[in-house]
Design a protein around this motif. Structure first.
Motif, PDB file in Angstrom:
ATOM      1  N   SER A 175      -0.576  36.129 -28.034  1.00 11.39           N
ATOM      2  CA  SER A 175       0.294  36.527 -26.917  1.00 11.39           C
ATOM      3  C   SER A 175       1.701  36.810 -27.395  1.00 11.39           C
ATOM      4  O   SER A 175       2.128  36.418 -28.483  1.00 11.39           O
ATOM      5  N   ALA A 176       2.469  37.490 -26.550  1.00 17.11           N
ATOM      6  CA  ALA A 176       3.834  37.872 -26.894  1.00 17.11           C
ATOM      7  C   ALA A 176       4.752  36.678 -27.027  1.00 17.11           C
ATOM      8  O   ALA A 176       5.794  36.771 -27.670  1.00 17.11           O
ATOM      9  N   ASP A 177       4.382  35.544 -26.427  1.00 18.42           N
ATOM     10  CA  ASP A 177       5.233  34.360 -26.528  1.00 18.42           C
ATOM     11  C   ASP A 177       5.414  33.885 -27.969  1.00 18.42           C
ATOM     12  O   ASP A 177       6.377  33.178 -28.276  1.00 18.42           O
ATOM     13  N   ALA A 178       4.474  34.269 -28.841  1.00 16.28           N
ATOM     14  CA  ALA A 178       4.561  33.823 -30.231  1.00 16.28           C
ATOM     15  C   ALA A 178       4.866  34.987 -31.169  1.00 16.28           C
ATOM     16  O   ALA A 178       4.735  34.857 -32.380  1.00 16.28           O
ATOM     17  N   THR A 179       5.286  36.105 -30.623  1.00 17.13           N
ATOM     18  CA  THR A 179       5.549  37.284 -31.433  1.00 17.13           C
ATOM     19  C   THR A 179       7.045  37.476 -31.628  1.00 17.13           C
ATOM     20  O   THR A 179       7.835  37.252 -30.715  1.00 17.13           O
ATOM     21  N   ILE A 180       7.416  37.897 -32.817  1.00 13.93           N
ATOM     22  CA  ILE A 180       8.766  38.395 -33.053  1.00 13.93           C
ATOM     23  C   ILE A 180       8.678  39.904 -32.904  1.00 13.93           C
ATOM     24  O   ILE A 180       8.049  40.584 -33.722  1.00 13.93           O
ATOM     25  N   ARG A 181       9.268  40.425 -31.858  1.00  8.92           N
ATOM     26  CA  ARG A 181       9.022  41.811 -31.445  1.00  8.92           C
ATOM     27  C   ARG A 181       9.358  42.830 -32.523  1.00  8.92           C
ATOM     28  O   ARG A 181       8.779  43.930 -32.569  1.00  8.92           O
ATOM     29  N   GLU A 182      10.301  42.485 -33.410  1.00  5.22           N
ATOM     30  CA  GLU A 182      10.699  43.440 -34.444  1.00  5.22           C
ATOM     31  C   GLU A 182       9.605  43.695 -35.481  1.00  5.22           C
ATOM     32  O   GLU A 182       9.610  44.726 -36.159  1.00  5.22           O
ATOM     33  N   LYS A 183       8.641  42.761 -35.617  1.00  3.41           N
ATOM     34  CA  LYS A 183       7.617  42.932 -36.647  1.00  3.41           C
ATOM     35  C   LYS A 183       6.672  44.090 -36.343  1.00  3.41           C
ATOM     36  O   LYS A 183       6.506  44.982 -37.189  1.00  3.41           O
ATOM     37  N   PRO A 184       6.021  44.150 -35.167  1.00  4.31           N
ATOM     38  CA  PRO A 184       5.173  45.315 -34.911  1.00  4.31           C
ATOM     39  C   PRO A 184       5.966  46.613 -34.837  1.00  4.31           C
ATOM     40  O   PRO A 184       5.449  47.674 -35.205  1.00  4.31           O
ATOM     41  N   ILE A 185       7.221  46.546 -34.387  1.00  3.95           N
ATOM     42  CA  ILE A 185       8.052  47.753 -34.366  1.00  3.95           C
ATOM     43  C   ILE A 185       8.288  48.238 -35.791  1.00  3.95           C
ATOM     44  O   ILE A 185       8.188  49.440 -36.086  1.00  3.95           O
ATOM     45  N   MET A 186       8.576  47.298 -36.711  1.00  2.00           N
ATOM     46  CA  MET A 186       8.801  47.694 -38.097  1.00  2.00           C
ATOM     47  C   MET A 186       7.553  48.328 -38.702  1.00  2.00           C
ATOM     48  O   MET A 186       7.644  49.290 -39.482  1.00  2.00           O
ATOM     49  N   ALA A 187       6.380  47.793 -38.378  1.00  2.00           N
ATOM     50  CA  ALA A 187       5.141  48.380 -38.912  1.00  2.00           C
ATOM     51  C   ALA A 187       5.019  49.838 -38.488  1.00  2.00           C
ATOM     52  O   ALA A 187       4.692  50.713 -39.306  1.00  2.00           O
ATOM     53  N   GLU A 188       5.282  50.122 -37.211  1.00  3.11           N
ATOM     54  CA  GLU A 188       5.174  51.492 -36.718  1.00  3.11           C
ATOM     55  C   GLU A 188       6.244  52.386 -37.358  1.00  3.11           C
ATOM     56  O   GLU A 188       5.975  53.534 -37.737  1.00  3.11           O
ATOM     57  N   ARG A 189       7.468  51.878 -37.479  1.00  5.85           N
ATOM     58  CA  ARG A 189       8.534  52.676 -38.087  1.00  5.85           C
ATOM     59  C   ARG A 189       8.259  52.920 -39.563  1.00  5.85           C
ATOM     60  O   ARG A 189       8.510  54.012 -40.086  1.00  5.85           O
ATOM     61  N   MET A 190       7.743  51.923 -40.240  1.00  8.81           N
ATOM     62  CA  MET A 190       7.414  52.071 -41.661  1.00  8.81           C
ATOM     63  C   MET A 190       6.380  53.180 -41.851  1.00  8.81           C
ATOM     64  O   MET A 190       6.514  54.041 -42.736  1.00  8.81           O
TER      65      MET A 190
END
Length: 524
Positions: free
Chosen positions: A105-120
């Protein structure tokens, strides 16, 4: 050098934190994942990519607790794992949800990580594989209490994650594997891909899960609500497989036909074993003489492409059209084929949607298109009208006409009506061949004669004999040879020559392919 003078203590602390991250949600949560028949995210990555190639980014990001002396007391890693790896020797980005930490769930996610994967992936022009299990959205009901406020979807400035998630569809190949319960933004990330699949026994996908849906008065378990049968037939997910290992194998194979990004061309492989001029005797009798008889189209596909190279996608959706990748003399192509087993090959609303998406995929990644055609027109009847078949049909026509990649059509049997028009791009050159069994017209004669010649038939002493007489007369006039006399069809060929001609098309098309961003690209 003494220990105090070196950086050994910091290195040890780094390794300790990395070990804590690799422990994921802890032994009990890992065991629960295994007991449910699912791998952990780190096991998935290990089995997907080339051995030892995964380079993780942000491994020690998470939530930490410290004691009164400032020493690390407890660490829970973020439930998003990302990094670069090689897959069959080619660099890719991999991002996966860790269900052992708060159920993904999003409660345990650092939102920047999946964003970085997509940007990378987008900025380095690397294919991305998403291993999805969980919600991965902007929060849960519990988030209201943990943050003391409710989240406005998108916040200020929009949702960066979904922006890059969809932007990548026009830049790099995107594969999404649903490997457990997938909901909310996780479901959106699964659907926003060029190729998606689910594991049959262990995964389900839905906008909202059974507890939410139950409040609407629909009591369903997760498979009844969003199991693989539901999602593949609806076209929300392309395929389903029995095991996670099969999912990884299909992801690798899908990517093998595509360039790493739109800045490259599809990779050709050397064709050492299959003669481009191979003639298949089965093709000569593949089409029944009875125009109402169905036949199996997949053996025809296998007969004309390089042996074993056909990779079908979306088999359960829009079933009157078959779509997939193949190779011709080692060169990748996007292949469309009619399947007369379903609706006689007529284009339903779902088939039109399938064609649009597939043509957009071919255009995005510079794949020549081969169309093996047997289409009697758009589907007709009340269901066709209820599903706006004509609206989706003209969108399919627009997609074909707007495409710029080389195109080759083989008319195997039927080409009728407005859907019959959509067998090659208008306004530019494409190759076209017709088999001896080909037949065409504005409308099929069957059913149309009764309407067009009603008065003459009803006035005849023997209406049935008159109908047969008119039909025989029109059938002679409808001969494909008469069309060829007027050069309204370019070539009528022996079906056994099809492979040779298609391999020639692939060689000619290769010279016309140009890398770069297409004039239009695929959307979800």
């Amino acid at each position: 050098m003494s220990r105090r003078e070196s950086w050994e203590p910091e290195l040890e602390e780094l390794r300790r934190r990395e070990a804590l991250a690799r422990a994921m949600g802890g032994p009990d949560k890992v065991k629960r994942q295994h007991d449910a028949g699912r791998l952990t995210v780190r096991e998935r990555i290990e089995r997907l990519v080339d051995r030892g190639s995964f380079h993780e980014v942000g491994a020690i990001a998470g939530r930490a607790e410290y004691d009164e002396k400032g020493e690390l007391k407890r660490f829970t890693p973020s439930n998003c794992v990302l990094g670069r790896a090689t897959l069959d020797g080619r660099p890719v980005v991999v991002v996966g949800d860790d269900f052992t930490v708060r159920g993904g769930s999003a409660d345990a996610t650092i939102r920047e990580k999946p964003i970085m994967a997509e940007r990378m992936a987008g900025e380095l022009r690397l294919p991305i594989v998403r291993l999805i299990e969980g919600s991965g959205g902007g929060g849960s009901v519990r988030t209201i209490e943990t943050t003391g406020r409710a989240n406005l979807p998108g916040g200020v400035g929009g949702t960066a994650l979904y922006h890059h998630t969809t932007l990548n569809l026009g830049l790099v190949p995107v594969v999404a594997l649903g490997l457990g319960s997938v909901a909310g933004l996780g479901a959106a990330r699964l659907a926003a891909s060029h190729y998606s699949l689910m594991t049959k026994a262990t995964s389900a996908m839905f906008v909202a899960g059974p507890p939410v849906v139950a409040r609407l008065g629909q009591s369903l378990d997760k498979h009844e609500l969003g199991g693989w049968e539901i999602q593949t037939r609806a076209g929300a997910v392309d395929d389903a497989v029995d095991t996670e290992e099969e999912a990884f194998a299909r992801a690798r194979r899908f990517l093998s036909y595509l360039p790493s990004s739109v800045d490259e061309l599809p990779p050709a492989v050397r064709n050492r074993e299959d003669d481009p001029a191979r003639r298949e005797e089965s093709l000569f009798t593949a089409i029944p003489r009875d125009p109402r008889a169905a036949y199996k189209v997949r053996p025809i596909i296998e007969a004309v492409v390089d042996r074993g190279s056909f990779f079908e996608m979306g088999r359960m959706f829009g079933r009157s059209v078959v779509t997939g990748f193949a190779r011709l003399d080692g060169r990748p192509v996007a292949l469309l084929a009619s399947d007369p087993v379903f609706h006689g090959g007529a284009w339903t609303a779902d088939a039109c949607a399938k064609v649009i998406r597939f043509v957009d995929l071919a255009e995005t990644f510079h794949l020549p298109v081969v169309y093996l055609m047997d289409c009697p027109g758009f589907a007709v009847g009340l269901e066709a009208e209820r599903t706006a078949t004509i609206r989706l049909g003209v969108r399919a026509m627009a997609a074909v006409n707007q495409s710029t990649v080389p195109w080759c059509t083989v008319i195997m049997r039927n080409a009728f009506g407005v859907a019959g028009v959509v067998h090659q791009p208008a306004g530019r050159f494409s190759l076209r061949y017709a088999w001896l069994s080909a037949r065409w017209g504005s409308l099929p004669l069957e059913g149309g004669i009764e309407a067009a010649y009603r008065a003459e038939i009803e006035a005849a002493p023997d209406p049935a004999a008159k109908l047969a007489e008119i039909e025989a007369r029109l059938q002679r006039l409808r001969s494909p040879f008469r069309t060829a006399e007027a050069f309204w069809v370019e070539e009528i060929i022996d079906p056994r020559d099809t492979r040779r001609l298609l391999c020639e098309f692939a060689r000619l098309a290769q010279k016309r392919l140009r890398p770069g961003l297409a004039s239009f690209t695929m959307r979800p």
